[in-house]
Design a protein around this motif. Structure first.
Motif, PDB file in Angstrom:
ATOM      1  N   ARG A   1       0.822  -1.219   0.000  1.00 56.34           N
ATOM      2  CA  ARG A   1       0.000   0.000   0.000  1.00 56.34           C
ATOM      3  C   ARG A   1       0.850   1.261   0.000  1.00 56.34           C
ATOM      4  NH1 ARG A   1      -2.483  -3.269   3.911  1.00 56.34           N
ATOM      5  NH2 ARG A   1      -1.460  -2.069   5.557  1.00 56.34           N
ATOM      6  N   GLY A   2       2.161   1.104  -0.230  1.00 56.71           N
ATOM      7  CA  GLY A   2       3.037   2.265  -0.241  1.00 56.71           C
ATOM      8  C   GLY A   2       3.163   2.919   1.114  1.00 56.71           C
ATOM      9  N   GLY A   3       3.054   2.116   2.180  1.00 55.31           N
ATOM     10  CA  GLY A   3       3.181   2.643   3.532  1.00 55.31           C
ATOM     11  C   GLY A   3       1.887   3.121   4.152  1.00 55.31           C
ATOM     12  N   ARG A   4       0.814   3.105   3.386  1.00 55.55           N
ATOM     13  CA  ARG A   4      -0.480   3.541   3.922  1.00 55.55           C
ATOM     14  C   ARG A   4      -1.127   2.426   4.735  1.00 55.55           C
ATOM     15  NH1 ARG A   4      -3.125   4.723  -1.703  1.00 55.55           N
ATOM     16  NH2 ARG A   4      -1.879   2.858  -2.065  1.00 55.55           N
ATOM     17  N   THR A   5      -1.984   2.818   5.648  1.00 52.12           N
ATOM     18  CA  THR A   5      -2.807   1.850   6.357  1.00 52.12           C
ATOM     19  C   THR A   5      -3.977   1.444   5.447  1.00 52.12           C
ATOM     20  OG1 THR A   5      -4.310   3.469   7.319  1.00 52.12           O
ATOM     21  CG2 THR A   5      -2.263   2.988   8.537  1.00 52.12           C
ATOM     22  N   PRO A   6      -4.664   0.335   5.740  1.00 50.14           N
ATOM     23  CA  PRO A   6      -5.852  -0.014   4.960  1.00 50.14           C
ATOM     24  C   PRO A   6      -6.900   1.091   4.966  1.00 50.14           C
ATOM     25  CG  PRO A   6      -5.168  -1.891   6.278  1.00 50.14           C
ATOM     26  CD  PRO A   6      -4.328  -0.725   6.717  1.00 50.14           C
ATOM     27  N   ILE A   7      -7.050   1.773   6.107  1.00 53.29           N
ATOM     28  CA  ILE A   7      -8.032   2.854   6.199  1.00 53.29           C
ATOM     29  C   ILE A   7      -7.637   4.010   5.291  1.00 53.29           C
ATOM     30  CG2 ILE A   7      -9.071   4.568   7.722  1.00 53.29           C
ATOM     31  CD1 ILE A   7     -10.109   1.712   8.124  1.00 53.29           C
TER      32      ILE A   7
END
Length: 263
Positions: free
Chosen positions: A193-199
């Motif tokens: 996710r490129g360091g993003r959280t699922p949210i």
């Protein structure tokens, strides 16, 4: 069975069922298109349904190690084959892949995420346990022990031992075992996710989305579904009473049909 050629030249096997607006079905870990065949039959009364073998499974090609980006491109090729846009249903880690595809901008008209296995409150100990399990699975696959790799993957899920034994000894499941490092581990990872959280990723997806959960599933799974749906600009959460992670096609299909045919 037909095939479509993905961006890297890999042949992806699929079956088309029914007639109507197109819907692509994305199966979860270890599964090929047989896992969604009954659902395809039920949905085929109202839709043109495309069930496919994700790369490295069934009759599709692919050379390990495959990547999440390649899987997104595979799904894009299938949507193009369906006419240029389609609704997408993903189950379990297949739902995580479907979310990746929507966030990447694939022409998805409606999205259904069925119990994506995101641990939103994962602590350091759980991360370390997950990495240790991934390393163990890689070692077993390198030793040409797919049955043991499958059993190691399924043991922490709480699945009955009899079912673990059946799946780990099934030749078809063993043939798909080499995909385990990608799905579910890589496809649900922060790196994918490129360091993003699922949210954070969900907030970027404006596609009308239904997040499905079973009322008898783990509480954390239901909570994850609620938070994902709430984060999405056009998200909706639906709990199927008395259902677990696996839902029979004749129960699941009416819920999907109702959502995908709403005004």
């Amino acid at each position: 069975m037909s095939t479509v050629i993905s961006a890297d030249g890999t042949a992806i096997a699929f079956e088309r069922t029914g007639e109507g607006p197109p819907v692509v079905l994305v199966a979860g870990a270890l599964c090929d298109r047989l896992a969604t065949s009954l659902l395809a039959t039920e949905l085929g009364r109202h839709f043109t349904v495309i069930g496919y073998d994700r790369r490295g499974r069934g009759e599709s090609g692919g050379t390990a190690p495959d990547t999440v980006q390649q899987e997104i491109e595979d799904l894009g090729a299938l949507i193009a084959e369906a006419g240029g846009e389609a609704a997408v249903y993903g189950h379990s880690s297949g739902a995580a892949l479907a979310l990746h595809a929507a966030a990447a901008g694939l022409p998805i008209t409606e999205l259904v995420l069925h119990e994506p296995p995101f641990y939103l409150q994962e602590d350091q100990e759980e991360r370390e346990e997950s990495q240790a399990l991934l390393q163990r699975i890689k070692e077993l696959l390198a030793q040409d022990r797919p049955a043991d790799a499958i059993a190691a993957f399924l043991a922490p899920t709480g699945m009955p031992q009899q079912l673990i034994d059946f799946m780990s000894q099934n030749p078809g499941t063993q043939a798909n075992a080499r995909t385990l490092p990608i799905d579910p581990f890589e496809v649900v990872s922060e790196a994918s996710r490129g360091g993003r959280t699922p949210i954070e990723q969900a907030r970027e997806v404006a596609v009308p989305t239904l997040v499905l959960c079973g009322g008898a599933s783990h509480p954390w799974m239901i909570e994850t579904g609620e938070q994902l749906a709430a984060a999405m600009p056009n998200g909706r959460h639906l709990v199927l009473p008395d259902q677990g992670h696996i839902v029979a096609a004749d129960v699941l299909a009416p819920a999907l049909t109702d959502y995908l045919t709403r005004p």
